[in-house]
Motif scaffolding. Structure first.
Motif, PDB file in Angstrom:
ATOM      1  N   ARG A   1       0.854  -1.190   0.000  1.00 24.25           N
ATOM      2  CA  ARG A   1       0.000   0.000   0.000  1.00 24.25           C
ATOM      3  C   ARG A   1       0.891   1.241   0.000  1.00 24.25           C
ATOM      4  O   ARG A   1       1.994   1.227   0.546  1.00 24.25           O
ATOM      5  N   TYR A   2       0.359   2.333  -0.583  1.00 23.98           N
ATOM      6  CA  TYR A   2       1.161   3.534  -0.769  1.00 23.98           C
ATOM      7  C   TYR A   2       0.387   4.772  -0.331  1.00 23.98           C
ATOM      8  O   TYR A   2      -0.844   4.837  -0.464  1.00 23.98           O
ATOM      9  N   ALA A   3       1.129   5.757   0.175  1.00 18.01           N
ATOM     10  CA  ALA A   3       0.549   7.051   0.500  1.00 18.01           C
ATOM     11  C   ALA A   3       0.347   7.841  -0.790  1.00 18.01           C
ATOM     12  O   ALA A   3       0.876   7.476  -1.845  1.00 18.01           O
ATOM     13  N   PRO A   4      -0.432   8.932  -0.733  1.00 13.14           N
ATOM     14  CA  PRO A   4      -0.652   9.725  -1.957  1.00 13.14           C
ATOM     15  C   PRO A   4       0.633  10.202  -2.627  1.00 13.14           C
ATOM     16  O   PRO A   4       0.670  10.353  -3.859  1.00 13.14           O
TER      17      PRO A   4
ATOM     18  N   SER B   1       2.979   0.076   3.555  1.00 15.60           N
ATOM     19  CA  SER B   1       3.139  -1.299   4.030  1.00 15.60           C
ATOM     20  C   SER B   1       3.432  -2.185   2.830  1.00 15.60           C
ATOM     21  O   SER B   1       3.016  -1.894   1.705  1.00 15.60           O
ATOM     22  N   ALA B   2       4.156  -3.270   3.088  1.00 13.72           N
ATOM     23  CA  ALA B   2       4.480  -4.219   2.022  1.00 13.72           C
ATOM     24  C   ALA B   2       4.934  -5.519   2.659  1.00 13.72           C
ATOM     25  O   ALA B   2       5.521  -5.520   3.747  1.00 13.72           O
ATOM     26  N   GLY B   3       4.656  -6.613   1.982  1.00  9.59           N
ATOM     27  CA  GLY B   3       5.096  -7.920   2.446  1.00  9.59           C
ATOM     28  C   GLY B   3       5.939  -8.594   1.380  1.00  9.59           C
ATOM     29  O   GLY B   3       5.605  -8.557   0.194  1.00  9.59           O
ATOM     30  N   PHE B   4       7.047  -9.188   1.805  1.00  5.29           N
ATOM     31  CA  PHE B   4       7.939  -9.902   0.892  1.00  5.29           C
ATOM     32  C   PHE B   4       8.001 -11.358   1.344  1.00  5.29           C
ATOM     33  O   PHE B   4       8.539 -11.656   2.417  1.00  5.29           O
ATOM     34  N   LEU B   5       7.429 -12.242   0.544  1.00  2.00           N
ATOM     35  CA  LEU B   5       7.435 -13.660   0.882  1.00  2.00           C
ATOM     36  C   LEU B   5       8.836 -14.212   0.664  1.00  2.00           C
ATOM     37  O   LEU B   5       9.405 -14.079  -0.422  1.00  2.00           O
ATOM     38  N   ARG B   6       9.391 -14.804   1.703  1.00  2.00           N
ATOM     39  CA  ARG B   6      10.755 -15.325   1.608  1.00  2.00           C
ATOM     40  C   ARG B   6      10.741 -16.641   0.843  1.00  2.00           C
ATOM     41  O   ARG B   6       9.974 -17.544   1.152  1.00  2.00           O
TER      42      ARG B   6
ATOM     43  N   GLU C   1       6.901 -27.036   6.026  1.00  2.00           N
ATOM     44  CA  GLU C   1       6.086 -26.824   7.213  1.00  2.00           C
ATOM     45  C   GLU C   1       5.667 -25.377   7.413  1.00  2.00           C
ATOM     46  O   GLU C   1       4.574 -25.103   7.908  1.00  2.00           O
ATOM     47  N   TRP C   2       6.527 -24.416   7.030  1.00  2.00           N
ATOM     48  CA  TRP C   2       6.275 -23.012   7.335  1.00  2.00           C
ATOM     49  C   TRP C   2       6.447 -22.133   6.107  1.00  2.00           C
ATOM     50  O   TRP C   2       7.195 -22.456   5.186  1.00  2.00           O
ATOM     51  N   ASN C   3       5.760 -20.986   6.141  1.00  2.00           N
ATOM     52  CA  ASN C   3       5.995 -19.892   5.209  1.00  2.00           C
ATOM     53  C   ASN C   3       6.542 -18.717   6.005  1.00  2.00           C
ATOM     54  O   ASN C   3       6.051 -18.423   7.103  1.00  2.00           O
ATOM     55  N   TYR C   4       7.544 -18.038   5.462  1.00  2.00           N
ATOM     56  CA  TYR C   4       8.146 -16.891   6.125  1.00  2.00           C
ATOM     57  C   TYR C   4       8.007 -15.660   5.236  1.00  2.00           C
ATOM     58  O   TYR C   4       8.091 -15.751   4.011  1.00  2.00           O
ATOM     59  N   ALA C   5       7.808 -14.511   5.868  1.00  2.00           N
ATOM     60  CA  ALA C   5       7.684 -13.269   5.105  1.00  2.00           C
ATOM     61  C   ALA C   5       8.229 -12.113   5.929  1.00  2.00           C
ATOM     62  O   ALA C   5       8.158 -12.115   7.167  1.00  2.00           O
ATOM     63  N   TYR C   6       8.782 -11.118   5.229  1.00  2.00           N
ATOM     64  CA  TYR C   6       9.174  -9.859   5.846  1.00  2.00           C
ATOM     65  C   TYR C   6       8.070  -8.840   5.580  1.00  2.00           C
ATOM     66  O   TYR C   6       7.664  -8.640   4.426  1.00  2.00           O
ATOM     67  N   LEU C   7       7.589  -8.196   6.632  1.00  2.00           N
ATOM     68  CA  LEU C   7       6.524  -7.206   6.512  1.00  2.00           C
ATOM     69  C   LEU C   7       7.073  -5.833   6.877  1.00  2.00           C
ATOM     70  O   LEU C   7       7.637  -5.656   7.957  1.00  2.00           O
ATOM     71  N   TYR C   8       6.889  -4.877   5.979  1.00  2.00           N
ATOM     72  CA  TYR C   8       7.279  -3.494   6.255  1.00  2.00           C
ATOM     73  C   TYR C   8       6.032  -2.725   6.662  1.00  2.00           C
ATOM     74  O   TYR C   8       5.059  -2.644   5.899  1.00  2.00           O
ATOM     75  N   SER C   9       6.038  -2.183   7.875  1.00  2.00           N
ATOM     76  CA  SER C   9       4.870  -1.454   8.383  1.00  2.00           C
ATOM     77  C   SER C   9       5.361  -0.433   9.401  1.00  2.00           C
ATOM     78  O   SER C   9       5.422  -0.710  10.603  1.00  2.00           O
ATOM     79  N   PRO C  10       5.737   0.768   8.948  1.00  2.27           N
ATOM     80  CA  PRO C  10       6.353   1.744   9.849  1.00  2.27           C
ATOM     81  C   PRO C  10       5.390   2.409  10.819  1.00  2.27           C
ATOM     82  O   PRO C  10       5.830   2.955  11.836  1.00  2.27           O
ATOM     83  N   ASN C  11       4.102   2.376  10.546  1.00  7.47           N
ATOM     84  CA  ASN C  11       3.155   3.131  11.365  1.00  7.47           C
ATOM     85  C   ASN C  11       2.363   2.289  12.356  1.00  7.47           C
ATOM     86  O   ASN C  11       1.777   2.823  13.296  1.00  7.47           O
ATOM     87  N   GLU C  12       2.330   0.982  12.149  1.00 10.10           N
ATOM     88  CA  GLU C  12       1.548   0.135  13.046  1.00 10.10           C
ATOM     89  C   GLU C  12       2.007  -1.309  12.928  1.00 10.10           C
ATOM     90  O   GLU C  12       2.635  -1.692  11.935  1.00 10.10           O
ATOM     91  N   GLN C  13       1.693  -2.089  13.956  1.00 11.31           N
ATOM     92  CA  GLN C  13       2.006  -3.510  13.895  1.00 11.31           C
ATOM     93  C   GLN C  13       1.053  -4.187  12.922  1.00 11.31           C
ATOM     94  O   GLN C  13      -0.155  -3.953  12.961  1.00 11.31           O
TER      95      GLN C  13
ATOM     96  N   THR D   1      14.639  -2.925  16.265  1.00 11.65           N
ATOM     97  CA  THR D   1      13.938  -1.646  16.402  1.00 11.65           C
ATOM     98  C   THR D   1      13.646  -1.029  15.045  1.00 11.65           C
ATOM     99  O   THR D   1      13.450   0.180  14.925  1.00 11.65           O
ATOM    100  N   THR D   2      13.616  -1.853  14.013  1.00  9.53           N
ATOM    101  CA  THR D   2      13.331  -1.367  12.666  1.00  9.53           C
ATOM    102  C   THR D   2      11.825  -1.247  12.474  1.00  9.53           C
ATOM    103  O   THR D   2      11.035  -1.514  13.378  1.00  9.53           O
ATOM    104  N   ASN D   3      11.431  -0.859  11.281  1.00 12.87           N
ATOM    105  CA  ASN D   3      10.008  -0.815  10.921  1.00 12.87           C
ATOM    106  C   ASN D   3       9.562  -2.108  10.241  1.00 12.87           C
ATOM    107  O   ASN D   3       8.557  -2.122   9.533  1.00 12.87           O
ATOM    108  N   TRP D   4      10.320  -3.169  10.479  1.00 12.23           N
ATOM    109  CA  TRP D   4      10.068  -4.442   9.812  1.00 12.23           C
ATOM    110  C   TRP D   4       9.626  -5.496  10.819  1.00 12.23           C
ATOM    111  O   TRP D   4       9.990  -5.455  11.991  1.00 12.23           O
ATOM    112  N   TRP D   5       8.862  -6.464  10.305  1.00 11.63           N
ATOM    113  CA  TRP D   5       8.332  -7.549  11.116  1.00 11.63           C
ATOM    114  C   TRP D   5       8.560  -8.862  10.384  1.00 11.63           C
ATOM    115  O   TRP D   5       8.639  -8.900   9.152  1.00 11.63           O
TER     116      TRP D   5
END
Length: 261
Positions: free
Chosen positions: A200-203, A209-214, A220-232, A250-254
């Motif tokens: 998703r993008y601001a104007p 926010s963005a998700g990158f599937l690893r 057994e598992w799927n892993y992804a990096y999620l970028y979300s600077p404003n909220e969990q 302490t980054t904006n990544w999950w």
């Protein structure tokens, strides 16, 4: 007393009917789940092809050294090699050098990346990939046997149908160039990812926010990096259980870990 009319019967049935609650669907969650299922199906098809190719290679190059196991010989391999002319039917050639199948075993690895690897990889995405996303603004892309790109110009794929989206069409020159720019940025980042999800993008084009599937997942598992600077990022539950989302330092990544359903 006059007999009840059909309208009276319908009215009484309606009065005694149970109220059916409204059912609400989370469209984004349904879409994300469908995309993950599509990706897993393609990954399994690719893995099946790799296993088949490995068995053929094992037959031709047998005996093979298996890490931590020893030497494995494929039944009938000598006859196949003789038939193909790789061996003399009357000679007893020396055993060929072992073939290390560590790369094949990595396909079954289910261990998540280490904290150090996570920190390094999200830094690479932040530096190399997010600036390109801001310019092109894709909401979804997949680098697979059939490549797909969804962005403001439309939805494009190699054959115009493999993404399964309304209005999808084959790549034109501009869309192909835009996808190649994204993939080049991913290559520079050094991150094993081949899919962007739910961007998703601001104007002003800033990535909200963005998700990158690893790509290096296991069965057994799927892993992804999620970028979300404003909220969990919100948690959700798959068909096989809950999904865990943990901050990366302490980054904006999950980091998202979900059962492979």
């Amino acid at each position: 007393m006059s007999p009840p009319t059909p309208d009276d019967v319908v009215a009484r049935l309606r009065e005694g009917a149970h109220t059916i609650p409204d059912v609400r669907f989370d469209a984004s969650a349904v879409l994300a789940t469908a995309r993950r299922a599509l990706h897993r199906r393609r990954r399994r098809q690719t893995l099946a092809g790799l296993v088949t190719a490995s068995l053929i290679a094992l037959t031709v190059t047998s005996p093979v050294r298996l890490p931590g196991v020893g030497t494995l010989t494929m039944p009938g391999s000598q006859q196949v090699r003789t038939l193909l002319g790789f061996e003399n039917a009357t000679a007893t050639p020396p055993a060929p050098p072992g073939l290390d199948l560590s790369e094949l075993f990595n396909l079954f690895n289910t261990e998540p990346p280490s904290p150090e690897t996570m920190a390094r990889e999200v830094a690479g995405l932040q530096t190399h990939v997010l600036p390109v996303l801001k310019e092109i603004q894709p909401t979804w892309y997949e680098d697979a046997p059939c490549q797909i790109l969804e962005y403001p110009r439309g939805t494009f794929s190699d054959n115009g149908t493999c993404g399964g989206r309304p209005g999808e069409r084959p790549f034109d020159a501009v869309a192909r160039a835009d996808l190649n720019r994204i993939l080049d940025a991913v290559d520079r980042s050094g991150v094993p990812t081949n899919e962007l999800i739910n961007a998703r993008y601001a104007p002003d084009g800033t990535v909200e926010s963005a998700g990158f599937l690893r790509a290096e997942n296991g069965w057994e598992w799927n892993y992804a990096y999620l970028y979300s600077p404003n909220e969990q990022p919100r948690t959700w539950e798959s068909g096989l259980g809950p999904v865990t989302i943990t901050p990366i330092g302490t980054t904006n990544w999950w980091f998202e870990k979900s059962p492979d359903d």
